[in-house]
Scaffold this motif. Structure first.
Motif, short mmCIF file in Angstrom:
data_model
loop_
_atom_site.label_atom_id
_atom_site.label_comp_id
_atom_site.label_asym_id
_atom_site.label_seq_id
_atom_site.Cartn_x
_atom_site.Cartn_y
_atom_site.Cartn_z
N THR A 88 -22.46 -20.88 -1.46
CA THR A 88 -21.27 -21.37 -2.16
C THR A 88 -19.99 -20.70 -1.63
OG1 THR A 88 -21.70 -19.82 -3.94
CG2 THR A 88 -22.44 -22.08 -4.28
N GLU A 89 -20.16 -19.58 -0.92
CA GLU A 89 -18.98 -18.93 -0.31
C GLU A 89 -18.49 -19.76 0.88
OE1 GLU A 89 -17.44 -16.19 -1.32
OE2 GLU A 89 -18.86 -15.98 -2.98
N LEU A 90 -19.44 -20.36 1.60
CA LEU A 90 -19.09 -21.07 2.82
C LEU A 90 -19.09 -22.59 2.61
CD1 LEU A 90 -20.43 -19.66 6.21
CD2 LEU A 90 -18.17 -20.55 5.66
N GLY A 91 -18.63 -23.00 1.47
CA GLY A 91 -18.37 -24.42 1.23
C GLY A 91 -19.57 -25.33 1.24
N GLY A 92 -20.76 -24.80 0.90
CA GLY A 92 -21.94 -25.68 0.83
C GLY A 92 -22.78 -25.64 2.08
N ALA A 93 -22.61 -24.59 2.91
CA ALA A 93 -23.45 -24.44 4.09
C ALA A 93 -24.90 -24.21 3.64
CB ALA A 93 -22.97 -23.25 4.92
N LEU A 94 -25.86 -24.60 4.50
CA LEU A 94 -27.28 -24.45 4.17
C LEU A 94 -27.87 -23.26 4.92
CD1 LEU A 94 -29.78 -25.83 2.76
CD2 LEU A 94 -30.17 -26.99 4.95
N ARG A 95 -28.45 -22.33 4.14
CA ARG A 95 -29.10 -21.18 4.79
C ARG A 95 -30.55 -21.53 5.09
NH1 ARG A 95 -27.86 -16.24 5.72
NH2 ARG A 95 -25.96 -16.30 4.46
N ILE A 96 -30.95 -21.35 6.34
CA ILE A 96 -32.35 -21.66 6.70
C ILE A 96 -33.00 -20.46 7.37
CG2 ILE A 96 -32.06 -24.17 6.98
CD1 ILE A 96 -31.84 -23.66 9.98
N ARG A 97 -34.35 -20.40 7.23
CA ARG A 97 -35.10 -19.34 7.92
C ARG A 97 -36.11 -20.00 8.85
NH1 ARG A 97 -38.35 -16.60 4.12
NH2 ARG A 97 -36.58 -15.39 3.41
N TYR A 98 -35.97 -19.67 10.15
CA TYR A 98 -36.91 -20.20 11.13
C TYR A 98 -38.24 -19.46 11.02
CZ TYR A 98 -32.89 -22.53 13.17
OH TYR A 98 -31.80 -23.32 13.34
N ASP A 99 -39.26 -20.03 11.63
CA ASP A 99 -40.61 -19.46 11.51
C ASP A 99 -40.72 -18.09 12.17
OD1 ASP A 99 -41.16 -21.65 10.08
OD2 ASP A 99 -42.34 -22.68 11.62
N ASP A 100 -39.79 -17.75 13.08
CA ASP A 100 -39.82 -16.41 13.67
C ASP A 100 -39.07 -15.39 12.81
OD1 ASP A 100 -37.15 -16.91 13.99
OD2 ASP A 100 -37.14 -16.91 16.17
N GLY A 101 -38.63 -15.81 11.62
CA GLY A 101 -37.98 -14.90 10.68
C GLY A 101 -36.46 -14.85 10.82
N SER A 102 -35.90 -15.43 11.88
CA SER A 102 -34.44 -15.40 12.02
C SER A 102 -33.80 -16.41 11.06
CB SER A 102 -34.03 -15.70 13.47
OG SER A 102 -34.48 -16.98 13.83
N GLU A 103 -32.60 -16.09 10.64
CA GLU A 103 -31.91 -16.96 9.68
C GLU A 103 -30.63 -17.52 10.29
OE1 GLU A 103 -31.40 -15.31 5.79
OE2 GLU A 103 -33.52 -14.80 5.61
#
Ligand code: BTN
Length: 274
Positions: A241-256
């Motif tokens: 909600t800080e970044l205007g509705g951006a979606l946080r995702i986590r890849y299978d190698d653990g990086s976000e």
């Protein structure tokens, strides 16, 4: 596509400029309604070039060259509501939240007027019963007066049929509920909600973004993130909600990663249109 309604039923439900203006007597920019346009965003861009002001609104009963995200076409048969509204953000207004605010505004209007509880598919689709009901396209331009946002919205309201390709993925309020909707009332409510969202953009978008996050069904889903040549599996973690509705995702190698808008396309891994 020919009108699927009888002439009388169509007259009762189709959007009317006169009635729309009656429902919004105090609106500074009286909305325009066209029978058919190439694209309401294209028409609004032409009006913008001749100096249209904040809130200018254009509707069409059908479009011959409706524009979607990523250069796609947006099928726009009669029975849908196709509109574009001009926002002229000031230098201090954030731009990232704009599509999320518009999604919340249209979602509220659909709930209020049609009684349908839509879900949001990140970043800019409204779904009903798992199928696409509404798409939103925000195009950014500059003119002599500064920044312009052409906020284009297509809602499948009284649409009775879609082309073969869209049929499995698209729905309309009519197809979902079996009830025809008064397009003028819905159009007025969408404009009221968008005008409120415009004020929120300058004041405090956070409560709207929280509402967006609550209605967003992408969160918690396994997704494939598609970019030019790559496809990567990830889990959609949440809405920022800080970044205007951006979606946080986590890849299978653990990086976000934070996906801000159209830089990637998402596909659900279980094949559903989420
Ligand atoms: C998408 O789903 O990719 C966005 C679709 C946006 C469609 C609307 S219809 C009204 C306005 N005019 C256009 O040409 N496009 C937007």
């Amino acid at each position: 596509m020919a009108s699927p309604f009888g002439a009388e039923e169509r007259m009762q439900t189709t959007i009317s400029e006169k009635n729309l203006r009656r429902l919004l007597p105090d609106r500074a920019a009286p909305p325009l309604v066209f029978e058919r346009l190439d694209s309401t965003n294209a028409e609004l861009a032409r009006l913008c070039a001749s100096g249209a002001s904040e809130g200018a609104a254009v509707f069409a009963r059908s479009q011959t060259a409706g524009r979607g995200r990523l250069g796609r076409t947006f099928e726009s048969p009669e029975g849908g509501l196709y509109l574009s509204v001009l926002w002229r953000p000031s230098e201090s207004d954030p731009l990232f939240p704009i599509t999320a605010l518009a999604a919340v505004a249209v979602r509220r209007a659909l709930l209020h007027i049609c009684g349908v509880d839509t879900q949001i598919k990140w970043r800019n689709d409204l779904l009903l019963g798992g199928k696409k009901l509404c798409g939103i396209l925000a195009e950014l331009k500059t003119d002599a007066r500064g920044l312009c946002v052409l906020l284009g919205i297509g809602v499948n309201v009284n649409t009775r049929a879609f082309c073969e390709d869209l049929q499995p993925r698209a729905t309309s309020v009519f197809l979902h509920t079996g009830r025809a909707v008064d397009e003028t009332r819905l159009a007025a409510e969408i404009l009221r909600e968008l005008d409120a969202a415009r004020r929120v953009l300058s004041e405090n978008p956070k409560p709207y973004l929280a509402e967006y996050a609550d209605a967003c069904i992408t969160v918690g889903k396994r997704v494939t993130v598609l970019r030019a040549e790559t496809a990567r599996s990830a889990l959609a973690l949440g809405i920022d909600t800080e970044l205007g509705g951006a979606l946080r995702i986590r890849y299978d190698d653990g990086s976000e990663e934070l996906l801000i808008s159209g830089e990637a396309t998402l596909r659900a891994e279980n094949g559903e249109y989420f």
